[in-house]
Design an enzyme around this catalytic site. Structure first.
Site, PDB file in Angstrom:
ATOM      1  N   GLU A 408       0.820  -1.082   0.147  1.00  0.00           N
ATOM      2  CA  GLU A 408      -0.067   0.031   0.025  1.00  0.00           C
ATOM      3  C   GLU A 408       0.942   1.081   0.031  1.00  0.00           C
ATOM      4  O   GLU A 408       1.819   1.320   0.798  1.00  0.00           O
ATOM      5  CB  GLU A 408      -0.908   0.073   1.233  1.00  0.00           C
ATOM      6  CG  GLU A 408      -2.031   1.278   1.339  1.00  0.00           C
ATOM      7  CD  GLU A 408      -2.909   1.265   2.274  1.00  0.00           C
ATOM      8  OE1 GLU A 408      -3.006   0.354   2.947  1.00  0.00           O
ATOM      9  OE2 GLU A 408      -3.733   2.276   2.434  1.00  0.00           O
ATOM     10  N   ASN A 469      -4.470   4.616  -2.290  1.00  0.00           N
ATOM     11  CA  ASN A 469      -6.040   5.253  -1.629  1.00  0.00           C
ATOM     12  C   ASN A 469      -6.588   6.387  -2.582  1.00  0.00           C
ATOM     13  O   ASN A 469      -5.809   7.187  -3.149  1.00  0.00           O
ATOM     14  CB  ASN A 469      -5.893   5.709  -0.364  1.00  0.00           C
ATOM     15  CG  ASN A 469      -5.570   4.712   0.690  1.00  0.00           C
ATOM     16  OD1 ASN A 469      -6.504   3.865   0.959  1.00  0.00           O
ATOM     17  ND2 ASN A 469      -4.369   4.561   0.925  1.00  0.00           N
ATOM     18  N   GLU A 501      -8.073   1.890  -3.276  1.00  0.00           N
ATOM     19  CA  GLU A 501      -8.668   1.566  -2.364  1.00  0.00           C
ATOM     20  C   GLU A 501      -9.733   2.681  -2.087  1.00  0.00           C
ATOM     21  O   GLU A 501      -9.252   3.846  -2.030  1.00  0.00           O
ATOM     22  CB  GLU A 501      -7.568   1.429  -1.209  1.00  0.00           C
ATOM     23  CG  GLU A 501      -6.695   0.315  -1.129  1.00  0.00           C
ATOM     24  CD  GLU A 501      -6.007  -0.018  -0.030  1.00  0.00           C
ATOM     25  OE1 GLU A 501      -6.357   0.759   1.116  1.00  0.00           O
ATOM     26  OE2 GLU A 501      -4.796  -0.590   0.052  1.00  0.00           O
ATOM     27  N   ASP A 531     -11.735  -0.364   1.460  1.00  0.00           N
ATOM     28  CA  ASP A 531     -10.714  -0.042   2.444  1.00  0.00           C
ATOM     29  C   ASP A 531     -11.532   0.090   3.772  1.00  0.00           C
ATOM     30  O   ASP A 531     -12.604   0.551   3.755  1.00  0.00           O
ATOM     31  CB  ASP A 531      -9.744   1.081   2.080  1.00  0.00           C
ATOM     32  CG  ASP A 531      -8.705   1.313   2.939  1.00  0.00           C
ATOM     33  OD1 ASP A 531      -8.479   0.386   3.678  1.00  0.00           O
ATOM     34  OD2 ASP A 531      -7.957   2.394   2.778  1.00  0.00           O
ATOM     35  N   GLU A 588      -6.319  -5.675   8.039  1.00  0.00           N
ATOM     36  CA  GLU A 588      -5.412  -4.788   8.303  1.00  0.00           C
ATOM     37  C   GLU A 588      -5.242  -4.637   9.801  1.00  0.00           C
ATOM     38  O   GLU A 588      -6.125  -5.052  10.600  1.00  0.00           O
ATOM     39  CB  GLU A 588      -5.987  -3.148   7.742  1.00  0.00           C
ATOM     40  CG  GLU A 588      -6.077  -3.149   6.233  1.00  0.00           C
ATOM     41  CD  GLU A 588      -6.796  -1.793   6.155  1.00  0.00           C
ATOM     42  OE1 GLU A 588      -6.223  -0.964   5.359  1.00  0.00           O
ATOM     43  OE2 GLU A 588      -8.011  -1.501   6.357  1.00  0.00           O
TER      44      GLU A 588
END
Lengths: 643, 187
Positions: A408, A469, A501, A531, A588
């Site tokens: 990420e 993101n 995400e 996410d 996560e």
């Protein structure tokens, strides 16, 4: 014929004298100022006849001259009357008042219309120049005087100035004053005259609602703050957030009429002496002479109750969402109008960040929040200018294969004072200001080359993903896909190795549009991950309706899961649901081996968290991050697995 | 016609032919009451008949009668209206003022129409140094008298000039138009 001095004339002399006397007597009629008579003589004497004839000629000339003068006067009167009528027509059409300043006499004559414009009795007014200036708003007076004297001194072509003036009812009106000087042959000013137009509607009135506008609010605030003794004061602002709903599918004029009706109803809910003012962006304001919250409640609750009621428009009910902000100035507090206005704006901005219907009061913490926002914006702008956007990578580990499923890409800002700054300190501001887009593009330009980096390829292979993101604002940007494809092409990477995400909240604002956008991305080969699932108002329906490849389960569902059995049930159910729906699952926030072990039991393969690695720059990642051994093969201890 | 015109002729006839001859002349002209007032407007037709009778009595044709009349008129007015001559230093100046003098003679007429007729008879059309244009509009048709007066006034002022009658009611024009040229006097 001769005669003694003093003796009466006799014979022909007597006759001549009598004839001359008769002519003289007839001429006596002229003393009345009338010349409409003729001199007559019966005399046979040519001299007497000549006298009569020339008197008649003179009288005729006088009559003719008077007649011509009369005619000229009548023509002049007609012209003056015509011109007056024309001028009056123009003045009544423009609704202007007329003023005339006799400079030597020092007085100003004002037309009846002028008086009516200021709510005075409709009559011509004569007053001193000073008295006239005295009606002007104190803040405008020196500017007005300056404009008058500049023209008087010949420095300007005309007087053309707009100012505020108080009318007989105590309200402020906006006036446009135009005038010109009349000068004698030496250029000396004799008088100045001109017109006065009431521009209140244009300047102090909001055209949409017909309410007083922001300029009027400024006047009112100045006046209230300057009052002696000054009462406690509150500036209340409320904003309608979704007025656009009124206009949806409805003729504009009908929507405006409905809005005006609602605004009028709001006005009626207020005390009679409290003015409601319309500001831009469907915001309304009022100044109340109160500072106690309980008293404010008493005044504002009826207004808020009305705002909570739907507006009926063409048989449809529309609920208008609103928030409000209040800035209180207590009895002995010294404050400027600007500061007061800023406090109310802050309170309203704070309310907008909260739930619909919220009423926020200004406080010191709000000021600090504003300062933080300001600092954050400056920090973002500085980072953009100095290429201070840094890309940190956090691995998403396939614990079964012992490989990196992806990384990420997380943004950090490099600030000269603060050092490296985490997104929590600036993302909200970046989103609000629109700066998120250039930040994101900078991040992309650092993240995509990771896929081609030789060190990364050597360490982590050729198949790992880069996951980036997207903010809610970006998701609604129709150019987003083109930007991403262009970036991939520019860096020579396949879009199939890119994952975006999106958060639940980003999708929630317009799920249909978000769904279309995500579908297009997937069609282009970009992978889509939900996410932070489970962090907010989770909608299980989204798991079935949105085009997703992967669901990333939020750390809030994971934290302490190994010690809280009830939490285990929830997380296990969510994982199972995602698996049942055939979404990839990434958990996560994993920070310990026990959690890894649990997740592995539930069939989870992909894990992201401090247990394996914190976010770090690429160079550090290549150098320091060790992939764990494959779990199925190793059955190793936590420490071994974490590397 | 203004009484002055008639009065000048009467005075001349009486002084040269005698009062009896004048009375007979009036009878010949068919005039019952002979008007002598200078401030009165008399019947145009009677006045013209009087002129015709005088021409016959004096044995003069129209042009000679007009020349004679112009002479006696100037002499008469020099006696009774010397100021008009003093006010003008040239024939052009006198003739330029003539319409106003003529109007002054009719100033005592109370009938507005009659008075207007007197006033409107002469009109200055153009006036420049050495050039004067005058229009004369009267059923009496005494344009010959005007031309004769022009010559007599030149004589009086010791000047030379020329009068062209570019329009004439006798020829069917709307009015008589005199275009007069005056030679500049030697210093």
């Amino acid at each position: 014929m001769s005669r003694a001095p003093g003796s009466p004339p006799v014979g022909r002399d007597a006759h001549l004298v009598a004839q001359i006397d008769a002519i003289g007597n007839q001429l006596c009629q002229a003393v009345d100022g009338t010349f409409d008579f003729y001199v007559h003589t019966d005399s046979d004497e040519i001299a007497i006849q000549k006298l009569a004839q020339l008197n008649n000629f003179t009288l005729d000339a006088v009559r003719r001259t008077i007649g011509e003068l009369e005619q000229a006067r009548r023509e002049l009167e007609v012209r003056v009357e015509e011109r007056t009528q024309r001028l009056n027509l123009i003045l009544s059409a423009t609704n202007d008042g007329v003023w005339e300043w006799e400079i030597d006499a020092g007085h100003v004559t004002l037309s009846p219309r002028w008086a009516r414009m200021l709510g005075q009795e409709s009559a011509e007014i004569r007053q001193s120049f000073e008295m006239w200036l005295g009606l002007i708003h104190p803040a405008d007076r020196s500017t007005v005087e300056h404009a008058f004297y500049r023209h008087l001194d010949g420095l300007s072509d005309a007087v053309d100035i707009e100012y505020r003036v108080r009318n007989a009812r105590g309200a402020w009106r906006m006036m446009l004053c135009r005038g010109l000087c009349q000068r004698d042959e030496r250029g000396r000013a004799l008088r100045m005259a001109g017109t006065l137009s009431d521009t209140t509607e244009q300047r102090l009135s909001d055209p949409l609602t017909g309410l007083p506008n922001g300029a009027y609010l400024d006047l009112l605030m100045q006046e209230k703050l300057g009052g002696l003794p000054r009462p406690p004061l509150s500036l209340v602002k409320f904003q309608l957030l979704n007025v656009a709903q009124l206009f949806d599918g409805v003729a504009v004029e009908r929507a405006i009429a409905a809005l005006r009706k609602r605004v009028q109803a709001l006005r009626q809910r207020l005390p009679a002496r409290v003015a409601l003012m319309a500001l831009p962006e469907h915001t309304f304001a009022m100044v109340l002479e109160l500072d106690a919250v309980a008293e404010l409640d008493r005044v504002l609750e009826p207004v808020e109750a009305l705002l909570a009621e739907p507006v009926e428009i063409e048989g449809r009910l529309v609920w208008l969402s609103h928030v409000s902000g209040v800035a209180i100035v207590s009895l002995h507090e010294a404050i400027s109008a600007d500061e007061w206005r800023r406090q109310a704006r802050l309170a309203l901005a704070s309310a907008r960040q909260s739930d619909i219907g919220t009423r926020c009061y200004y406080s010191e913490s709000l000021r600090q929040w504003e300062r933080h926002q300001g600092r954050a914006e400056q920090m973002i702008r500085g980072a953009l200018a100095n290429r201070g956007v840094c890309c940190f990578l956090q691995p998403i580990v396939d614990i079964v294969a012992g490989t990196a499923r992806g990384f990420e890409a997380l943004m950090r800002l490099e600030d000269p004072v603060e050092g490296l700054v985490n997104p929590g300190a600036f993302v909200e501001v970046a989103e609000r200001t629109g700066l998120i887009a250039p930040l994101w593009e900078m991040l992309m330009d650092q993240a995509l080359p990771v896929l081609k980096d030789p060190g990364m390829r050597e360490r982590f292979g050729e198949t790992f993903l880069i996951s980036i993101n997207l903010s809610p604002r970006q998701l609604m940007d129709s150019r987003l896909l083109e930007l991403m494809l262009a970036a991939c092409a520019r860096h020579g990477v396949a879009q199939s190795r890119l994952q975006v995400e999106v958060t639940e909240s980003a999708v929630l604002s317009d799920p249909a549009r978000a769904s279309r956008m995500l579908e297009r991305m997937r069609e282009a080969g970009i992978q889509v991950a939900m996410d932070d699932f489970g962090s907010g108002y989770s909608s299980l329906a989204q798991l079935t309706s949105l085009p997703l490849d992967t669901v990333k389960i939020d750390r809030s569902l994971v934290l302490d899961v190994s010690t809280l059995p009830r939490k285990q049930h929830v997380l296990a159910a969510v994982v199972a649901l995602c698996q049942r729906l055939e979404h990839g699952v990434v958990v996560e926030g994993v920070e310990d081996w026990e959690t890894v072990r649990l997740l592995r039991q539930w069939g989870v393969r992909e894990i992201q968290g401090f247990f394996y690695a914190r976010p770090m720059p690429m160079a550090q990642l290549i150098k320091q991050f060790e992939l764990p051994l494959p779990l199925a093969a190793a059955g190793a201890s936590a420490n071994d697995a974490a590397g | 016609m203004i009484g002055l015109i008639q009065r000048v002729l009467i005075d001349h006839i009486e002084s040269t032919l005698g009062e009896a001859a004048m009375r007979q002349l009036a009878v010949d002209a068919g005039i019952e009451h002979l008007g002598r007032r200078i401030d009165t407007d008399y019947d145009d037709a009677e006045c013209l008949r009087l002129f015709d009778a005088a021409g016959e009595a004096l044995g003069l044709d129209q042009e000679a009668l007009m020349a004679l009349y112009a002479d006696i008129f100037v002499k008469w007015t020099l006696v009774h209206y010397p100021m008009f001559f003093q006010m003008a230093d040239s024939a052009q100046a006198f003739l330029a003022r003539q319409p106003a003098i003529h109007a002054s003679m009719g100033a005592g007429i109370r009938d507005a129409q009659l008075r207007a007729r007197v006033n409107d008879k002469f009109r200055i059309v153009e006036q420049h140094p050495g050039r004067l244009v005058v229009e004369y509009r009267s059923d009496n048709g005494l344009c010959g008298l005007y031309r004769a007066l022009f010559r007599r006034l030149l004589e009086h002022y010791g000047e030379r000039g020329l009068c062209e009658e570019t329009g004439c009611m006798h020829r069917g024009d709307a009015c008589c138009r005199f275009v007069m040229h005056f030679e500049e006097r030697a210093a």
